[in-house]
Design a protein around this motif. Structure first.
Motif, short mmCIF file in Angstrom:
data_model
loop_
_atom_site.label_atom_id
_atom_site.label_comp_id
_atom_site.label_asym_id
_atom_site.label_seq_id
_atom_site.Cartn_x
_atom_site.Cartn_y
_atom_site.Cartn_z
N GLN A 115 0.85 -1.18 0.00
CA GLN A 115 0.00 0.00 0.00
C GLN A 115 0.89 1.24 0.00
O GLN A 115 1.87 1.31 0.75
CB GLN A 115 -0.89 0.04 1.24
N PHE A 116 0.55 2.20 -0.84
CA PHE A 116 1.35 3.41 -0.96
C PHE A 116 0.46 4.62 -0.72
O PHE A 116 -0.54 4.82 -1.40
CB PHE A 116 1.98 3.48 -2.35
N VAL A 117 0.84 5.43 0.28
CA VAL A 117 0.04 6.58 0.68
C VAL A 117 0.76 7.86 0.29
O VAL A 117 1.95 8.02 0.55
CB VAL A 117 -0.22 6.57 2.21
N VAL A 118 0.04 8.77 -0.34
CA VAL A 118 0.57 10.08 -0.70
C VAL A 118 -0.01 11.11 0.26
O VAL A 118 -1.20 11.43 0.21
CB VAL A 118 0.22 10.45 -2.16
N GLU A 119 0.83 11.60 1.16
CA GLU A 119 0.38 12.61 2.12
C GLU A 119 0.16 13.96 1.43
O GLU A 119 0.74 14.23 0.37
CB GLU A 119 1.43 12.77 3.23
N PRO A 177 -4.43 5.24 4.09
CA PRO A 177 -4.31 3.78 3.97
C PRO A 177 -5.67 3.10 4.08
O PRO A 177 -6.62 3.68 4.60
CB PRO A 177 -3.42 3.41 5.16
N LEU A 178 -5.73 1.88 3.58
CA LEU A 178 -6.98 1.14 3.67
C LEU A 178 -7.27 0.72 5.11
O LEU A 178 -8.43 0.67 5.54
CB LEU A 178 -6.91 -0.11 2.78
N GLY A 179 -6.21 0.41 5.87
CA GLY A 179 -6.38 0.03 7.27
C GLY A 179 -5.82 1.09 8.20
O GLY A 179 -5.92 2.29 7.92
N THR A 180 -5.22 0.64 9.29
CA THR A 180 -4.65 1.59 10.24
C THR A 180 -3.41 2.27 9.69
O THR A 180 -3.10 3.40 10.07
CB THR A 180 -4.30 0.87 11.56
N SER A 181 -2.67 1.59 8.82
CA SER A 181 -1.48 2.20 8.20
C SER A 181 -1.18 1.49 6.90
O SER A 181 -1.60 0.35 6.68
CB SER A 181 -0.27 2.12 9.14
N GLY A 182 -0.45 2.19 6.03
CA GLY A 182 -0.02 1.59 4.79
C GLY A 182 1.37 1.00 4.95
O GLY A 182 1.87 0.83 6.06
N ASP A 183 1.99 0.66 3.85
CA ASP A 183 3.36 0.14 3.88
C ASP A 183 4.39 1.26 3.77
O ASP A 183 5.36 1.31 4.52
CB ASP A 183 3.55 -0.88 2.75
N TYR A 184 4.13 2.17 2.82
CA TYR A 184 5.04 3.30 2.62
C TYR A 184 4.21 4.56 2.39
O TYR A 184 3.09 4.51 1.88
CB TYR A 184 5.97 3.07 1.42
N ALA A 185 4.79 5.69 2.79
CA ALA A 185 4.13 6.97 2.58
C ALA A 185 5.11 7.94 1.93
O ALA A 185 6.30 7.96 2.26
CB ALA A 185 3.63 7.55 3.90
N LEU A 186 4.60 8.75 1.00
CA LEU A 186 5.37 9.81 0.38
C LEU A 186 5.03 11.12 1.10
O LEU A 186 3.88 11.57 1.06
CB LEU A 186 5.05 9.91 -1.10
N VAL A 187 6.02 11.71 1.75
CA VAL A 187 5.84 12.98 2.47
C VAL A 187 6.61 14.05 1.71
O VAL A 187 7.80 13.89 1.44
CB VAL A 187 6.36 12.86 3.91
N THR A 188 5.94 15.13 1.34
CA THR A 188 6.56 16.13 0.48
C THR A 188 6.40 17.54 1.04
O THR A 188 5.41 17.86 1.70
CB THR A 188 5.97 16.08 -0.94
N ASP A 189 7.38 18.38 0.71
CA ASP A 189 7.34 19.81 1.01
C ASP A 189 7.48 20.56 -0.30
O ASP A 189 8.49 20.41 -1.01
CB ASP A 189 8.49 20.21 1.95
N GLU A 193 6.05 2.98 6.98
CA GLU A 193 4.98 3.28 7.92
C GLU A 193 5.10 2.52 9.24
O GLU A 193 4.70 3.04 10.28
CB GLU A 193 3.62 2.97 7.27
N ASP A 194 5.62 1.30 9.25
CA ASP A 194 5.58 0.52 10.48
C ASP A 194 6.47 1.08 11.58
O ASP A 194 6.20 0.91 12.77
CB ASP A 194 5.90 -0.95 10.22
N ASP A 195 7.56 1.79 11.20
CA ASP A 195 8.42 2.40 12.23
C ASP A 195 8.70 3.88 11.98
O ASP A 195 9.53 4.48 12.65
CB ASP A 195 9.74 1.63 12.35
N ALA A 196 7.99 4.48 11.00
CA ALA A 196 8.13 5.90 10.68
C ALA A 196 9.55 6.29 10.31
O ALA A 196 9.97 7.42 10.52
CB ALA A 196 7.62 6.78 11.82
#
Length: 214
Positions: free
Chosen positions: A57-61, A120-132, A160-163
């Protein structure tokens, strides 16, 4: 709240251009015009493509952005220290929201992930893209007749599992436009933004060791 255009804004070079041509979008920066035409940008027509779809799962913040960009107005910089907005056009969404939408679409088009979304679909995804997002503007040339579109984005890949930030990189993109008409400026934004999106998606898939189609 949409920022208002202050009548005290003085753009000497652009006023001089207005007296000569009367048709440049930039020449009217100091005037208020309503209603505003809305413009949108598009994802790259030839997206980066993965060899296979992973189960991740890939989340785009939502990108963070300074106040001058946290708006649906089209930012113009007549001077590096001066911010103004086009009087006859705006983005269809606020810039960070529009960019998030385009990033989600670009990553969906790669077919690299089981799921791509804003959450994410659940409580968290696998990876997240954080951008400025630090630059997303047109910079007027001294003669007021041409402009350079300049974009700058810093991206961080977060597990996502350990930020943990597993990789980060800054991206820049630019395009020179030969006219300061609003539609020409928007087309320049679209060109520069498509290059930026392609670069970000290629970097992200490489960072996650996802094979690309050649």
């Amino acid at each position: 709240m949409t920022p208002a255009i202050t009548p005290r804004l003085t753009l000497l070079a652009l006023v001089a251009t207005a007296l000569l041509s009367g048709c440049s979008a930039l020449s009217a920066l100091s005037s208020a015009a309503t209603p505003l035409d809305a413009y949108d940008l598009s994802a790259p027509p030839n997206p980066v493509a993965a060899r296979h779809t992973s189960a991740r799962q890939f989340v785009v913040e939502l990108p963070t952005a300074p106040g001058a960009l946290n708006t649906d107005r089209i930012l113009i910089r007549p001077h590096p220290l001066q911010a103004a907005y086009l009087p006859d056009g705006k983005w269809a969404e606020e810039v960070p929201v529009m960019l998030q939408t385009l990033l989600v679409r670009s990553f969906e088009d790669t077919n690299a992930f089981r799921y791509v979304g804003r959450r994410p679909l659940g409580t968290s995804g696998d990876y997240a893209l954080v951008t400025d997002l630090t630059d997303f503007q047109a910079e007027a040339a001294p003669d007021g007749k041409t402009a350079t579109i300049r974009l700058r984005l810093t991206a961080r890949m977060v597990r996502e599992d350990d930020a943990a930030v597993i990789s980060s990189r800054s991206f820049t993109s630019s395009a020179v436009v030969a006219s300061t008409q609003t539609l020409s400026l928007v087309e320049g934004f679209n060109q520069a933004n498509q290059t930026l999106l392609s670069d970000v998606t290629s970097w992200a898939l490489g960072t996650l060791n996802i094979g690309l189609k050649r």
